[in-house]
Structure formats: C-alpha cells, structure tokens
Scaffold this motif. Structure first.
Motif, PDB file in Angstrom:
ATOM      1  N   GLU A  42       1.044  10.079  -0.176  1.00 36.92           N
ATOM      2  CA  GLU A  42       1.310   9.880  -1.601  1.00 36.92           C
ATOM      3  C   GLU A  42       0.025   9.801  -2.413  1.00 36.92           C
ATOM      4  OE1 GLU A  42       5.282   7.361  -2.108  1.00 36.92           O
ATOM      5  OE2 GLU A  42       3.839   6.321  -0.838  1.00 36.92           O
ATOM      6  N   LEU A  43      -1.083   9.491  -1.761  1.00 37.65           N
ATOM      7  CA  LEU A  43      -2.380   9.386  -2.446  1.00 37.65           C
ATOM      8  C   LEU A  43      -3.234  10.631  -2.270  1.00 37.65           C
ATOM      9  CD1 LEU A  43      -3.282   5.713  -1.438  1.00 37.65           C
ATOM     10  CD2 LEU A  43      -2.294   6.493  -3.590  1.00 37.65           C
TER      11      LEU A  43
ATOM     12  N   ALA B 234      -1.815   4.689  -9.525  1.00 36.77           N
ATOM     13  CA  ALA B 234      -0.571   4.929  -8.795  1.00 36.77           C
ATOM     14  C   ALA B 234      -0.147   3.683  -8.016  1.00 36.77           C
ATOM     15  CB  ALA B 234      -0.742   6.113  -7.845  1.00 36.77           C
ATOM     16  N   GLN B 235      -1.128   2.963  -7.463  1.00 37.94           N
ATOM     17  CA  GLN B 235      -0.831   1.729  -6.731  1.00 37.94           C
ATOM     18  C   GLN B 235      -0.227   0.676  -7.656  1.00 37.94           C
ATOM     19  OE1 GLN B 235      -1.227   1.175  -3.476  1.00 37.94           O
ATOM     20  NE2 GLN B 235      -0.789  -1.009  -3.438  1.00 37.94           N
TER      21      GLN B 235
ATOM     22  N   GLN C 274      -7.196   7.369 -10.117  1.00 41.66           N
ATOM     23  CA  GLN C 274      -5.788   7.731 -10.101  1.00 41.66           C
ATOM     24  C   GLN C 274      -5.037   6.997  -8.984  1.00 41.66           C
ATOM     25  OE1 GLN C 274      -6.405  12.003  -9.738  1.00 41.66           O
ATOM     26  NE2 GLN C 274      -5.740  12.323 -11.866  1.00 41.66           N
ATOM     27  N   LYS C 275      -5.723   6.741  -7.867  1.00 39.99           N
ATOM     28  CA  LYS C 275      -5.107   5.988  -6.786  1.00 39.99           C
ATOM     29  C   LYS C 275      -4.798   4.559  -7.210  1.00 39.99           C
ATOM     30  CE  LYS C 275      -7.272   8.658  -3.049  1.00 39.99           C
ATOM     31  NZ  LYS C 275      -8.175   8.604  -1.862  1.00 39.99           N
ATOM     32  N   ARG C 276      -5.731   3.923  -7.916  1.00 40.55           N
ATOM     33  CA  ARG C 276      -5.501   2.562  -8.396  1.00 40.55           C
ATOM     34  C   ARG C 276      -4.339   2.517  -9.388  1.00 40.55           C
ATOM     35  NH1 ARG C 276     -11.344   2.109  -8.637  1.00 40.55           N
ATOM     36  NH2 ARG C 276     -11.231   2.494 -10.893  1.00 40.55           N
TER      37      ARG C 276
ATOM     38  N   LEU D  72      -5.596  12.700  -5.088  1.00 40.14           N
ATOM     39  CA  LEU D  72      -5.847  11.886  -6.271  1.00 40.14           C
ATOM     40  C   LEU D  72      -7.274  11.347  -6.260  1.00 40.14           C
ATOM     41  CD1 LEU D  72      -2.546   9.772  -6.422  1.00 40.14           C
ATOM     42  CD2 LEU D  72      -3.049  11.897  -7.623  1.00 40.14           C
TER      43      LEU D  72
ATOM     44  N   GLN E  88       0.828  -1.201   0.000  1.00 36.40           N
ATOM     45  CA  GLN E  88       0.000   0.000   0.000  1.00 36.40           C
ATOM     46  C   GLN E  88       0.867   1.257   0.000  1.00 36.40           C
ATOM     47  OE1 GLN E  88      -3.332   0.277  -0.172  1.00 36.40           O
ATOM     48  NE2 GLN E  88      -3.705  -1.930  -0.201  1.00 36.40           N
TER      49      GLN E  88
END
Length: 343
Positions: A122-123, A134-135, A130-132, A126, A117
């Motif tokens: 960092e999230l 970036a992950q 966009q979080k998915r 977003l 995670q």
C-alpha cells in the motif's frame, strides 16, 4: 480444518494456597468465517482461555492441552518469535481492560502509528511525506469507524487523560485495522454507551460478513450475543457446561445452567410488581480454592442429586455437547416393539 482447534485445555494457577485449576479439559473449535460466543460469569476462565491462545500468560500459569493449533500448526510447539509473528498478522485481541494495555508515557497518536502500520504494497511508489499522510488517513478512518469523531484531540492525548470508553475504542481500532483472520474480543463494548455498543457490534458483524473474519466473542451477557453468534460455549468455574449451535441451544438447552441463563432474560412484555424479586440462580460462584467436588454447579443446581458428586463427562451428540448427569429436554429412545411374525 478449523482455524483454531483447542482440545482438553487445562490451566492451573500458582496461589498462596497451592496450585489450583482455573480451566479444566476445555475444548473449542472455530472455523473460518464463524462467530463463536464464549459465555460465563466472572471468574469462569474466559479471559484465561483467550490469553492462552494469544500466548501472553505469565509464569503463574501452567498450561497443558492435547491440542492447541492454529490453521494446522501447533501453537504449543512454536518459539516465542514464531508465535508473535502469528499474533501480529493473523490473530488480534481486544482486551477487557484497555487502560492497562496502553503506554501511559506515550501519546495515543504515536501508539496508533506503531500499531496500525500500512502494508508495504500500500506504500509502494509513495514519497516519504506521502507515506506519513497515507498512514494518518488510515488511522483517522478507523477512529471514525469505531465512533471517535474528535480524532485530533484523541491522538494528542495520553491514555490517562481519556475515559475508559475512549481507550476501549482506541484498542478496538488498533485490533481491527489489520483485518486479522481471527479476532478475539474480550467484552469489547465494556463501559460504552448504548449507541456506541450497537455501532461496534455492527462493525464486527460487517467485518465477519465482508472480510470473512472469524470472531471469538467473550461476554457474560448471553442475550446480546444471541443475535450475532453462530455457535456458543458456556463455561462455569473453568468447566464446559454446554456447547453447540446458538439457535438449537436457545430452543432446547440440555444443561440446567444454560436453562437458568435463558430463563433470566429480562422480560419487558410482562409487568413487574413493586420490589418484586427478579429471577436468579441461587448461590454464588465458589472461589478457586474451595471448588466443590463433582459437578461445579452442584451446590446451586435445582436438578442436583447424589450422583452429581461425581464429575459428569462431556457427552457429544449431533453437534452439541453437554456435561450433566440429568440433562433437560432429552427425548428417550423408544424401544423397538417385538413382532410375532404374523402378517
């Protein structure tokens, strides 16, 4: 103050033959930014020590210690919830058998999403898609760092569909992604080809140099650890044989067991005759149920004498420690000459 401070750690195991000692009075300290090696033959208790630090020992283990602290906090006095918080944030471990640590019913991609995670900062700002993204980028980046190029196939596969080396790379990526303060690596390059082994070793050294990550590197290969470790602790049958700075220990070993390990380094510069015996230490590691009295190395030690039936105490001098009645490479103290007072 050291990050990890272990003093007189003893671990006893319940067996059908009764309770037997697997580790006896083992001490270990790791400072910030240090790479500490832990060497020993199979069955010497290296993995048990790591599991005791992580707090994942089962009911068969009985752990006692004068001190088992992390950054000044006693781990023995913590609740399981407090300890899990430290293990997930500050301490990570690469296990020796990765296939037993991965869920066979879940695809690798889902397990990586749970174990890698991103930090909340960092999230921040977003949107959910966009979080998915970036992950996923974070996961793919670490998979590439540990030598996995075909990340799509790996993430869609189940653990039982991968080789042991591929599972090991996945476990390494999960352990390194959070950049812990202490990384416990239990034979991290086991079952890997030579190129990948070198890549993983460079990655560990880079994390140590750039991010000041302390590393407890566990292995039975002293030669490969000599190029990376700052300090070294050598175990045999659950007892500390010798510990100290790597360079001094290799130059002037005090314990016969350390001397035997160094002497058995492969010598590629000399020719070996046809069917010539390689240098080895005679005998084998005894079972826990039949440990010898006194010094555990006694039946195999070329320097053994009658005194060795008594357990040698751990002697500490000039940053080094050893447990031997007849140490090697020790200079005798010169007696001061008596003067008669004449000029």
């Amino acid at each position: 103050m050291p990050l990890l401070d272990v003093r007189n750690l003893t671990i006893e195991l319940d067996t059908p033959h009764g309770r037997v000692p697997a580790l006896e009075q083992v001490s270990l300290t790791i400072s910030s930014g240090e790479i500490h090696g832990l060497v020993g033959e199979s069955g010497s208790g290296k993995s048990l020590l790591a599991q005791a630090v992580m707090g994942i020992s089962d009911n068969r283990c009985h752990i006692t210690a004068d001190r088992l602290s992390w950054d000044g906090q006693s781990l023995l006095g913590m609740s399981s919830r407090e300890r899990r918080a430290i293990m997930g944030r500050d301490i990570a471990m690469i296990f020796q058998e990765p296939t037993s640590c991965l869920d066979p019913a879940q695809p690798i991609g889902k397990q990586l999403s749970e174990g890698m995670q991103l930090a909340p900062e960092e999230l921040k700002g977003l949107w959910f898609w966009q979080k998915r993204r970036a992950q996923r980028k974070h996961i793919v980046n670490w998979l590439h760092k540990v030598g996995i190029k075909d990340h799509e196939s790996i993430m869609e596969s189940y653990p039982w569909e991968l080789t042991e080396g591929e599972c090991q790379k996945v476990m390494i990526a999960m352990a390194l992604s959070n950049q812990p303060r202490l990384l416990i690596a239990d034979e991290p390059t086991n079952s890997m080809e030579a190129n990948t082994t070198a890549q993983i070793q460079r990655l560990l050294v880079k994390l140590n140099q750039l991010h000041n990550v302390s590393i407890l590197l566990i292995s039975n290969d002293l030669e490969s650890m000599a190029n990376h470790c700052d300090k070294l602790t050598i175990l045999y049958c659950g007892q500390t044989m010798e510990a100290g700075p790597m360079e001094k220990l290799l130059e002037r070993p005090h314990h016969p067991y350390t001397h035997a390990l160094i002497s058995n380094f492969p010598q590629f510069s000399t020719e070996i005759g046809h069917k010539e015996m390689l240098p080895t230490l005679a005998g084998a590691v005894p079972a826990l149920q039949h440990l010898p009295i006194g010094c555990r190395l006694g039946p195999r030690c070329p320097q053994a004498q009658k005194t060795c039936v008594k357990t040698p105490r751990l002697k500490v001098a000039k940053g080094r420690s050893y447990a031997c009645h007849f140490p090697l490479n020790k200079t005798k103290k010169k007696k001061d000459s008596k003067h008669d007072g004449t000029a």
